[in-house]
Design a protein around this motif. Structure first.
Motif, PDB file in Angstrom:
ATOM      1  N   ILE A 106       1.084  -1.880 -12.244  1.00  0.00           N
ATOM      2  CA  ILE A 106      -0.286  -2.103 -12.739  1.00  0.00           C
ATOM      3  C   ILE A 106      -1.420  -2.098 -11.561  1.00  0.00           C
ATOM      4  O   ILE A 106      -1.108  -2.840 -10.363  1.00  0.00           O
ATOM      5  CB  ILE A 106      -0.296  -3.737 -13.210  1.00  0.00           C
ATOM      6  CG1 ILE A 106       0.425  -4.057 -14.185  1.00  0.00           C
ATOM      7  CG2 ILE A 106      -2.135  -4.090 -13.580  1.00  0.00           C
ATOM      8  CD1 ILE A 106       0.578  -5.393 -14.604  1.00  0.00           C
ATOM      9  N   VAL A 107      -2.293  -1.085 -11.568  1.00  0.00           N
ATOM     10  CA  VAL A 107      -3.175  -0.732 -10.757  1.00  0.00           C
ATOM     11  C   VAL A 107      -4.458  -1.627 -10.595  1.00  0.00           C
ATOM     12  O   VAL A 107      -5.037  -1.567 -11.690  1.00  0.00           O
ATOM     13  CB  VAL A 107      -3.595   0.703 -10.404  1.00  0.00           C
ATOM     14  CG1 VAL A 107      -4.564   0.977  -9.273  1.00  0.00           C
ATOM     15  CG2 VAL A 107      -2.285   1.561 -10.609  1.00  0.00           C
ATOM     16  N   GLY A 108      -4.664  -2.715  -9.702  1.00  0.00           N
ATOM     17  CA  GLY A 108      -5.778  -3.496  -9.856  1.00  0.00           C
ATOM     18  C   GLY A 108      -5.404  -4.761 -10.067  1.00  0.00           C
ATOM     19  O   GLY A 108      -4.824  -5.132 -11.245  1.00  0.00           O
ATOM     20  N   GLY A 114      -6.216  -6.829 -14.720  1.00  0.00           N
ATOM     21  CA  GLY A 114      -4.469  -6.490 -14.139  1.00  0.00           C
ATOM     22  C   GLY A 114      -3.637  -7.978 -14.221  1.00  0.00           C
ATOM     23  O   GLY A 114      -2.612  -7.880 -14.393  1.00  0.00           O
ATOM     24  N   LEU A 115      -4.206  -9.092 -13.646  1.00  0.00           N
ATOM     25  CA  LEU A 115      -3.471 -10.081 -13.624  1.00  0.00           C
ATOM     26  C   LEU A 115      -3.090 -10.750 -14.979  1.00  0.00           C
ATOM     27  O   LEU A 115      -1.837 -11.251 -15.250  1.00  0.00           O
ATOM     28  CB  LEU A 115      -4.270 -11.103 -12.906  1.00  0.00           C
ATOM     29  CG  LEU A 115      -4.327 -10.821 -11.423  1.00  0.00           C
ATOM     30  CD1 LEU A 115      -5.301 -12.024 -10.750  1.00  0.00           C
ATOM     31  CD2 LEU A 115      -3.075 -11.125 -10.708  1.00  0.00           C
ATOM     32  N   ALA A 116      -3.903 -10.803 -15.912  1.00  0.00           N
ATOM     33  CA  ALA A 116      -3.568 -11.145 -17.462  1.00  0.00           C
ATOM     34  C   ALA A 116      -2.544 -10.031 -17.996  1.00  0.00           C
ATOM     35  O   ALA A 116      -1.633 -10.667 -18.455  1.00  0.00           O
ATOM     36  CB  ALA A 116      -4.769 -10.948 -18.237  1.00  0.00           C
ATOM     37  N   GLU A 126       6.610   2.245 -16.494  1.00  0.00           N
ATOM     38  CA  GLU A 126       5.117   2.432 -17.186  1.00  0.00           C
ATOM     39  C   GLU A 126       4.195   2.067 -16.146  1.00  0.00           C
ATOM     40  O   GLU A 126       4.416   1.314 -15.176  1.00  0.00           O
ATOM     41  CB  GLU A 126       5.231   1.189 -18.449  1.00  0.00           C
ATOM     42  CG  GLU A 126       6.098   1.411 -19.504  1.00  0.00           C
ATOM     43  CD  GLU A 126       5.666   2.338 -20.399  1.00  0.00           C
ATOM     44  OE1 GLU A 126       4.242   2.747 -20.495  1.00  0.00           O
ATOM     45  OE2 GLU A 126       6.426   3.126 -21.335  1.00  0.00           O
ATOM     46  N   TYR A 127       2.993   2.808 -16.427  1.00  0.00           N
ATOM     47  CA  TYR A 127       2.058   2.590 -15.402  1.00  0.00           C
ATOM     48  C   TYR A 127       0.565   2.194 -16.253  1.00  0.00           C
ATOM     49  O   TYR A 127       0.438   2.483 -17.346  1.00  0.00           O
ATOM     50  CB  TYR A 127       1.721   3.730 -14.736  1.00  0.00           C
ATOM     51  CG  TYR A 127       2.842   4.291 -14.120  1.00  0.00           C
ATOM     52  CD1 TYR A 127       2.872   4.259 -12.691  1.00  0.00           C
ATOM     53  CD2 TYR A 127       4.056   5.146 -14.631  1.00  0.00           C
ATOM     54  CE1 TYR A 127       4.060   4.760 -12.093  1.00  0.00           C
ATOM     55  CE2 TYR A 127       4.709   5.470 -13.913  1.00  0.00           C
ATOM     56  CZ  TYR A 127       5.145   5.473 -12.562  1.00  0.00           C
ATOM     57  OH  TYR A 127       6.094   5.906 -11.774  1.00  0.00           O
ATOM     58  N   GLU A 131      -3.012  -4.396  -5.785  1.00  0.00           N
ATOM     59  CA  GLU A 131      -4.480  -4.704  -5.471  1.00  0.00           C
ATOM     60  C   GLU A 131      -5.085  -4.044  -4.296  1.00  0.00           C
ATOM     61  O   GLU A 131      -4.210  -4.331  -3.011  1.00  0.00           O
ATOM     62  CB  GLU A 131      -4.766  -6.284  -5.703  1.00  0.00           C
ATOM     63  CG  GLU A 131      -6.240  -6.648  -4.824  1.00  0.00           C
ATOM     64  CD  GLU A 131      -7.454  -5.954  -5.695  1.00  0.00           C
ATOM     65  OE1 GLU A 131      -7.401  -5.767  -7.059  1.00  0.00           O
ATOM     66  OE2 GLU A 131      -8.290  -5.309  -5.085  1.00  0.00           O
ATOM     67  N   GLY A 132      -5.964  -3.330  -4.199  1.00  0.00           N
ATOM     68  CA  GLY A 132      -6.323  -2.604  -2.961  1.00  0.00           C
ATOM     69  C   GLY A 132      -6.855  -3.598  -1.779  1.00  0.00           C
ATOM     70  O   GLY A 132      -6.819  -3.379  -0.654  1.00  0.00           O
ATOM     71  N   ARG A 133      -7.539  -4.352  -2.347  1.00  0.00           N
ATOM     72  CA  ARG A 133      -8.401  -5.275  -1.277  1.00  0.00           C
ATOM     73  C   ARG A 133      -7.353  -6.510  -0.856  1.00  0.00           C
ATOM     74  O   ARG A 133      -6.043  -6.576  -1.194  1.00  0.00           O
ATOM     75  CB  ARG A 133      -9.342  -6.049  -1.918  1.00  0.00           C
ATOM     76  CG  ARG A 133     -10.469  -4.860  -2.241  1.00  0.00           C
ATOM     77  CD  ARG A 133     -11.613  -5.724  -3.280  1.00  0.00           C
ATOM     78  NE  ARG A 133     -12.469  -6.359  -2.411  1.00  0.00           N
ATOM     79  CZ  ARG A 133     -13.346  -7.287  -3.206  1.00  0.00           C
ATOM     80  NH1 ARG A 133     -13.483  -7.359  -4.486  1.00  0.00           N
ATOM     81  NH2 ARG A 133     -14.350  -7.939  -2.384  1.00  0.00           N
ATOM     82  N   ASP A 134      -7.755  -7.199   0.118  1.00  0.00           N
ATOM     83  CA  ASP A 134      -6.786  -8.333   0.665  1.00  0.00           C
ATOM     84  C   ASP A 134      -7.256  -9.856  -0.107  1.00  0.00           C
ATOM     85  O   ASP A 134      -6.881 -10.940   0.229  1.00  0.00           O
ATOM     86  CB  ASP A 134      -7.080  -8.597   2.119  1.00  0.00           C
ATOM     87  CG  ASP A 134      -8.472  -8.797   2.596  1.00  0.00           C
ATOM     88  OD1 ASP A 134      -9.291  -8.916   1.595  1.00  0.00           O
ATOM     89  OD2 ASP A 134      -8.756  -8.845   3.526  1.00  0.00           O
ATOM     90  N   VAL A 135      -7.855  -9.546  -1.319  1.00  0.00           N
ATOM     91  CA  VAL A 135      -8.231 -10.724  -1.916  1.00  0.00           C
ATOM     92  C   VAL A 135      -8.142 -10.181  -3.496  1.00  0.00           C
ATOM     93  O   VAL A 135      -8.245  -9.344  -3.871  1.00  0.00           O
ATOM     94  CB  VAL A 135      -9.599 -11.168  -1.875  1.00  0.00           C
ATOM     95  CG1 VAL A 135     -10.624 -10.161  -1.997  1.00  0.00           C
ATOM     96  CG2 VAL A 135     -10.031 -12.594  -2.686  1.00  0.00           C
ATOM     97  N   LEU A 136      -7.659 -11.304  -4.388  1.00  0.00           N
ATOM     98  CA  LEU A 136      -7.485 -10.846  -5.800  1.00  0.00           C
ATOM     99  C   LEU A 136      -8.641 -11.450  -6.540  1.00  0.00           C
ATOM    100  O   LEU A 136      -9.417 -12.211  -6.129  1.00  0.00           O
ATOM    101  CB  LEU A 136      -6.278 -11.816  -6.557  1.00  0.00           C
ATOM    102  CG  LEU A 136      -4.776 -11.608  -5.924  1.00  0.00           C
ATOM    103  CD1 LEU A 136      -3.904 -12.496  -6.364  1.00  0.00           C
ATOM    104  CD2 LEU A 136      -4.476 -10.138  -6.294  1.00  0.00           C
TER     105      LEU A 136
END
Ligand code: FAD
Length: 504
Positions: free
Chosen positions: A22-24, A29-31, A281-282, A47-52
């Motif tokens: 899952i990208v993001g 994305g978390l749900a 799957e993506y 997740e691209g950043r260092d924070v969710l």
């Protein structure tokens, strides 16, 4: 909401266990990952950043104060969000406020008026009554002229609502002869709160959708603040649930491109650090503007993907102001009804983690921020200082006795520090005619599914919409694992786009 949650649990163990990338790592994305775990799959959130959290992310400044991407309000009419809190056993983290709406009076600086929802009166009567009983905003004839155009919504429901998407709020009002003052009194603040946009730009479908969702439930418009910063108080329990169920959540993991097989399906994810991630799957749970950039060439002319070119994020600015003293104490959200601001709250009162008995911290949503959203000024491109100065000017009207020259000492509360967070592309701009371009979660690509608040779901670009979009994406993946394909089909391919694409 609850039925779909139950479906995941019942399907656990059926079909083949899938590894799902899952990208993001925003709420969507978390749900998606949370419900895939519940259905027995193995998600990995990248997740691209260092924070969710994406648009609900937050971080601490050098003093340890939290800076949030946005002031966020939860509503009683957020069924999927409420289920999620219950399933994670964190319901006590929602701080519910008294059931009312508070509006600053436009002509009377420092004064407020309210819509009060009475206990024991069911929806939608409680809303009608709240409006009728308010003596300060609209006259009785104005109130009576507002009701008839809204009746078809209650009778015909979603079909009537969807059919109004080509009209702006202002177009709709003129078509149905609603008095212009309703725009100034109610719709400006509503449009800015719902989509950071002015009513002459906003699709009427948005206002009607919100009314329909909120008004059909007795506690629909009741509001809650989370008791602290979203990454710790909401995203962390979601991530923990995913990890406990055998999934993975990675930060600083940024997708560079989707690598495709010859048949157009996804072969792997190529990350910016060079790593290649292979899964069964993506799922993409990135914002629409990012998805447009990441769209592989091979997909971009397919009608299904081509339609998302019609969607784009709206700019918004979130401002934090720390004062040297406590301002007028309101334990709620306020609709500023001022030209530059939307809603605001004194977080030192409304939120447990930010509680301070002596000093106020106002969090304010600044909108509209660009000509796309309304007004003539491209605020999103202005300096933080210019934005704060303009905000302070507006606060002189909202706190006339406490801020600025009107206060007893002629100066008033001192601004200790500020933080400004700009989101140049936030939720999709719900300008007229956009709703039909929101794609379904199921896509024509065999191993690729879409999530995100902007995908087709019956809530708007919101936290509830993000959670529902992620949940529907998890359903598509789960159904595929069992039945070999999505049970709900790929919808929302707009005929004119298809024609256009076929001509290419
Ligand atoms: P996002 O939160 O945008 O998540 C997308 C994630 O993808 C991000 O974490 C991003 O870093 C990541 N990403 C992007 N590119 C890549 C890549 N290449 N590789 C890996 N990861 C990537 N909603 C409400 O319900 N109530 C409110 O009161 C409210 N107020 C708001 C106020 C403000 C100022 C803002 C900005 C939003 C507000 N919202 C509110 C809307 C709400 O925040 C969003 O609808 C919701 O959080 C969107 O979630 P999402 O997961 O769909 O997208």
């Amino acid at each position: 909401g609850a039925a779909l949650s139950q479906k995941f649990k019942e399907l656990k163990g059926m079909g083949k266990k899938k590894k799902v990338a899952i990208v993001g790592g925003g709420l969507s994305g978390l749900a998606c990952a949370k419900y895939l775990v519940d259905a027995g799959h193995e998600p990995i959130v990248l997740e691209g950043r260092d924070v969710l959290g994406g648009k609900v992310s937050a971080w601490q400044d050098k003093d340890g104060d939290w800076i949030e991407t946005g002031l966020h309000i939860f509503f009683g009419a957020y069924p999927n969000m409420m289920n999620l809190f219950a399933e994670l056993d964190i319901e006590d983290r929602l701080q519910w406020k008294v059931h009312k709406m508070i509006f600053a009076m436009q002509e009377l600086p420092g004064e407020f008026t309210t819509f009060d929802f009475m206990k024991g009166i069911p929806a939608p009567l409680n809303f009608g009554l709240a409006i009728l009983l308010n003596q300060k905003m609209l006259s009785l004839p104005e109130k009576l002229q507002t009701a008839p155009p809204l009746i078809p919504m209650l009778i015909e429901g979603q079909d009537f609502i969807d059919a109004q998407d080509e009209l702006s709020v202002l177009d709709f009002m003129r078509k149905y002869g609603m008095p212009e003052r309703i725009n100034e009194e109610v719709f400006i603040s509503m449009a800015k709160a719902l989509d950071f946009i002015d009513p002459d730009k906003l699709s009427m479908t948005v206002v009607l959708t919100a009314m329909n969702r909120f008004l059909n439930e007795t506690d629909g418009l009741q509001m809650a603040f989370l008791d602290g910063n979203q990454p710790d108080r909401l995203c962390a329990p979601m991530a923990d649930h995913v990890k406990a169920g055998g999934g993975e959540v990675r930060m600083k993991a940024r997708l560079k491109e989707f690598v495709l097989n010859d048949d157009g399906s996804v072969k792997c994810l190529k990350m910016t650090n060079g790593e290649e991630i292979v899964a069964d799957e993506y799922v993409s749970a990135v914002p629409v503007d990012v998805m447009k950039r990441l769209l592989p060439k091979k997909w971009s002319n397919m009608p299904f993907f081509h339609q998302i070119q019609n969607l784009e994020g709206i700019p918004v600015i979130n401002i934090h102001l720390w004062f040297d003293r406590k301002l007028q104490n309101v334990d709620h959200l306020c609709f500023s009804r001022s030209p530059l601001l939307s809603v605001y709250a004194d977080m030192s009162t409304t939120c447990k983690e930010y509680y301070d008995e002596e000093k106020s911290m106002l969090e304010l949503v600044f909108a509209p921020c660009s000509p796309l959203a309304g007004g003539n000024t491209n605020w999103i491109a202005k300096s933080n200082q210019e934005i704060v100065d303009a905000t302070m000017k507006e606060l002189e009207r909202l706190f006339p006795l406490e801020i600025g020259p009107g206060s007893p000492d002629g100066v008033g509360a001192k601004l200790l520090k500020h933080a400004v967070v700009k989101t140049p592309r936030s939720v999709y701009a719900a300008i007229p005619g956009r709703n039909k371009y929101r794609p379904s979660q199921a896509t024509p690509i065999s191993n690729f599914t879409l999530a995100g608040d902007w995908t087709s779901q019956k809530f708007l670009g919101s936290m509830e919409g993000a959670v529902l979009g992620g949940k529907l994406a998890a359903e598509v993946v789960t159904d595929k694992a069992i039945y070999g394909g999505p049970t709900k089909g790929i919808k929302k391919i707009v005929p004119d786009v298809v024609k256009e694409a076929n001509a290419m």
